[in-house]
Write a protein that holds these residues in place. Structure first.
Motif, short mmCIF file in Angstrom:
data_model
loop_
_atom_site.label_atom_id
_atom_site.label_comp_id
_atom_site.label_asym_id
_atom_site.label_seq_id
_atom_site.Cartn_x
_atom_site.Cartn_y
_atom_site.Cartn_z
N THR A 1 5.95 -1.91 5.29
CA THR A 1 5.94 -2.18 4.14
C THR A 1 5.73 -1.28 2.82
N ASP A 2 4.55 -0.47 3.96
CA ASP A 2 3.93 0.72 3.64
C ASP A 2 4.84 1.33 2.65
N ARG A 3 4.64 2.61 2.18
CA ARG A 3 4.46 3.75 1.34
C ARG A 3 3.91 4.52 2.09
N VAL A 4 4.45 5.55 2.80
CA VAL A 4 3.32 6.86 3.34
C VAL A 4 3.64 8.63 2.74
N GLU A 5 3.68 8.97 2.84
CA GLU A 5 4.27 10.25 2.01
C GLU A 5 3.08 10.84 2.49
N LEU A 6 4.00 12.06 3.43
CA LEU A 6 3.33 13.42 3.28
C LEU A 6 4.04 14.12 2.96
N GLY A 7 3.30 15.73 2.68
CA GLY A 7 3.33 16.73 1.53
C GLY A 7 2.84 18.00 2.31
N HIS B 1 -4.40 9.83 -1.36
CA HIS B 1 -4.49 9.40 -2.55
C HIS B 1 -3.84 7.50 -1.26
N ILE B 2 -4.20 6.66 -1.92
CA ILE B 2 -4.32 5.78 -1.55
C ILE B 2 -3.82 4.53 -3.33
N THR B 3 -3.01 4.40 -3.05
CA THR B 3 -2.83 3.00 -3.87
C THR B 3 -2.75 1.26 -3.23
N LEU B 4 -3.45 0.59 -4.02
CA LEU B 4 -3.69 -0.62 -3.83
C LEU B 4 -3.02 -1.73 -4.35
N SER B 5 -2.65 -2.72 -4.67
CA SER B 5 -2.65 -3.78 -5.46
C SER B 5 -3.71 -4.57 -5.27
N LEU B 6 -3.97 -5.58 -6.34
CA LEU B 6 -5.27 -6.48 -5.98
C LEU B 6 -5.53 -6.61 -5.27
N ASP B 7 -4.18 -7.87 -4.86
CA ASP B 7 -4.13 -8.25 -3.49
C ASP B 7 -4.50 -7.91 -2.34
N GLU B 8 -3.87 -6.63 -2.13
CA GLU B 8 -4.76 -5.66 -1.28
C GLU B 8 -6.36 -5.41 -0.93
N LEU B 9 -6.85 -6.25 -1.71
CA LEU B 9 -8.31 -5.56 -1.73
C LEU B 9 -8.74 -7.04 -1.65
N MET C 1 0.52 -0.96 0.57
CA MET C 1 -0.32 -0.06 -0.24
C MET C 1 0.87 0.82 0.06
N ARG C 2 0.39 1.83 -0.91
CA ARG C 2 1.20 3.66 -0.82
C ARG C 2 0.58 4.84 -0.18
N GLN C 3 0.47 5.61 0.84
CA GLN C 3 -0.34 6.70 0.58
C GLN C 3 0.43 7.73 0.74
N ARG C 4 -0.39 8.78 -0.19
CA ARG C 4 0.02 10.51 -0.37
C ARG C 4 -0.46 10.88 0.74
N ILE C 5 -0.27 11.14 1.23
CA ILE C 5 -1.47 12.60 1.88
C ILE C 5 -0.53 14.58 1.05
N THR C 6 -1.79 14.90 0.71
CA THR C 6 -0.96 16.68 0.31
C THR C 6 -1.95 17.36 1.36
N PHE C 7 -1.36 18.10 2.32
CA PHE C 7 -2.06 19.80 2.45
C PHE C 7 -1.67 20.68 1.63
N GLY D 1 -2.39 -3.01 -13.24
CA GLY D 1 -2.67 -3.59 -12.13
C GLY D 1 -3.35 -3.33 -10.17
N LEU D 2 -3.59 -1.90 -10.83
CA LEU D 2 -3.31 -1.11 -9.68
C LEU D 2 -5.04 -0.20 -9.50
N ALA D 3 -5.17 -0.13 -8.12
CA ALA D 3 -6.86 0.22 -8.26
C ALA D 3 -6.09 1.82 -7.40
N SER D 4 -6.87 2.37 -6.71
CA SER D 4 -6.43 3.47 -6.41
C SER D 4 -8.01 4.38 -5.32
N LEU D 5 -7.51 5.17 -4.54
CA LEU D 5 -8.55 5.63 -3.59
C LEU D 5 -8.66 7.44 -3.70
N THR D 6 -8.60 8.24 -3.59
CA THR D 6 -8.44 9.69 -4.14
C THR D 6 -9.64 10.09 -3.21
N THR D 7 -9.68 11.07 -1.97
CA THR D 7 -10.41 12.13 -0.63
C THR D 7 -9.76 12.91 -0.98
#
Length: 502
Positions: free
Chosen positions: A217-223, A39-47, A1-7, A193-199
């Protein structure tokens, strides 16, 4: 899972980077006034399994949910859509062909995520969806579906569903915050092969915000970024601080520039129905000024409407040049086909229709002006009062302009595509969006005259009595004719003939 939080905040609302708390696997910030995008990006295996199976049968799926509440936008989150639920679906094979298993699963998935109040509103793409063409070679023609917010159970079902993916406190808190979001996007593209959820949230003050890693294993970015004056016309220039959770010991200063497809236009608009509406209402758009985007030539002002099945356009009305000029319209650029002009609303299987109209603004000025879009209402179910109501979502108004040849719009990390109307333009199109006037409601109600059921009993008795009297009158007339010329009249051919005397 990759997460990107942007303010993203205005320059005057910046914060001290020392107020950003960074620990081993946790990051916190407080007192920040900004717009926000998760913005959260997930592979099919994580769904969840049922979602993974369903998505594996489709080529592309794009779901957009937009709140009916009025909200402000800030670059780079300037794209607009009418309030409600939008679904854009591209199958692996042509809809209706063998092997398209997802066709039967799609409406069930929509119901699971958004809790449809009436399950018959979405049956299968073959029955309930409409075809949506595309001028962009990068975005194939797809199928479109739309529902007003009133037809949904809100976002609570969506939040409950995605709580199955994560269990940490910070993750659950962020999912719960989705109830106040301006928009929620779900995207899946089979080639990646990726799904994303953007709020996304409109600008507000965030008293506190904390996020933790779910797994190592997660990658979390904050901007935390601020808009700066751009160097090139089509670009956005941003500066601020970036942090990667678990990798950064302190926020790293950054500055970068990227092209943007969606921009904000300073003009505002409002919409209303001209009274009396009757069965042929006219939607009037009041636009604050007619100034096109600065330093742009050859731009066109457009209105994009999502019309539920109770409302429809008549494309033949838009072929009369004099009629169009009287309404401050230039041309009909797109309408869903076919549109049944006679069917009552309660016999319709399709969700409705979409409409793109180019407006004809007066010479550039800062004075308000109006444009009128003629529409028609379908027959609705009878009611006791003799009136029913339906609602039309607020349209999207934007100037469409051609970008410079060297612009690479897909280079934006915040690029938002597959919005329905963007595929009706070329890949090099820029959109300058007009905002709704403050206090402008997301839906416009219109009263519809229908058959009254108040006197149904009396009408049934009266109708039966009239039919009986009419039938009796016909029998009486037939009897009278039979008496006059029939066997019993004495004047017919049935009397005795006397022989001639010799």
């Amino acid at each position: 899972m990759r997460q990107r939080i942007t303010f993203v905040h205005e320059p005057q609302d910046g914060i001290d980077p020392k107020s950003i708390g960074i620990h081993t696997n946790t990051l916190s910030v407080s007192g920040l006034k900004a717009a926000r995008e998760d913005h959260i990006t997930l592979s099919l295996d994580e769904l969840p399994q049922e979602l993974r199976v369903a998505l594996s049968q489709t080529k592309e799926l794009h779901i957009r949910y937009v709140t009916a509440a009025s909200y402000e936008s800030i670059p780079p989150f300037n794209s607009k859509l009418s309030p409600g639920l939008h679904v854009y679906y591209t199958p692996k094979t042509e809809v209706g062909k063998e092997g398209q298993e997802f066709s039967d699963l799609l409406c069930g998935l929509i119901d699971t995520l958004f809790d449809l109040k009436d399950k018959s509103l979405c049956q299968t793409p073959e029955i309930s969806f409409t075809s949506l063409p595309s001028k962009s070679p990068k975005h194939k023609s797809s199928y479109e579906f739309y529902l007003r917010s009133s037809a949904l159970g809100g976002t609570s079902a969506l939040q409950s569903y995605f709580k199955r993916i994560c269990s940490s406190t910070s993750c659950l808190t962020r999912i719960s915050e989705g109830a106040t979001a301006a928009s929620i996007d779900l995207d899946y593209i089979s080639t990646t092969g990726l799904a994303s959820l953007t709020t996304s949230w409109s600008p507000r003050t965030w008293p506190s915000f904390a996020i933790s890693k779910i797994s190592h294993t997660d990658r979390v970015e904050l901007g935390i970024l601020s808009n700066e004056k751009p160097i090139r016309l089509d670009d956005l220039n941003m500066s601020g601080f970036l942090t990667v959770l678990g990798e950064s010991e302190k926020p790293a200063p950054t500055m970068f520039q990227f092209p943007s497809r969606h921009h904000r236009h300073p003009a505002k608009f409002s919409s209303s129905f001209i009274e009396p509406t009757g069965l042929h209402p006219t939607l009037q758009l009041t636009i604050r000024d007619s100034q096109p985007p600065k330093n742009r030539e050859g731009c066109s002002l457009n209105a994009h409407l999502m019309l539920p099945r109770s409302v429809f356009p008549d494309k033949y009305q838009f072929r009369d040049a004099l009629f169009m000029a009287s309404k401050n319209l230039t041309a009909l650029r797109h309408v869903t086909v076919p549109v049944d002009l006679e069917a009552p609303e309660y016999t319709m299987a399709l969700w409705g229709s979409s409409l793109l109209v180019e407006l004809a603004p007066p010479p550039p000025s800062e004075e308000s002006w109006t444009a009128e879009i003629p529409l028609h209402l379908r027959y609705l179910l009878p009611s006791e009062s003799g009136y029913s109501s339906t609602s039309l979502p607020s349209p999207v108004l934007f100037w469409a302009c051609e970008a410079d040849e060297e612009s690479k719009l897909e280079g934006s990390p915040f690029d938002r595509v597959n919005l329905g109307y963007d595929g009706l333009f070329g890949d090099k199109t820029l959109f300058y969006h007009l905002g709704r006037e403050r206090g402008e409601e997301g839906y416009k109600e219109v009263s519809v005259p229908v058959l009254s059921t108040r006197f149904n009993g009396e009408m049934e008795v009266g109708t039966a009595l009239v039919v009986a009297l009419g039938f009796g009158w016909v029998l009486w007339k037939l009897w009278g004719v039979g008496r006059g010329v029939g066997y019993g009249s004495g004047r017919g051919g049935g009397g005795k003939v006397e022989g001639k005397e010799e």
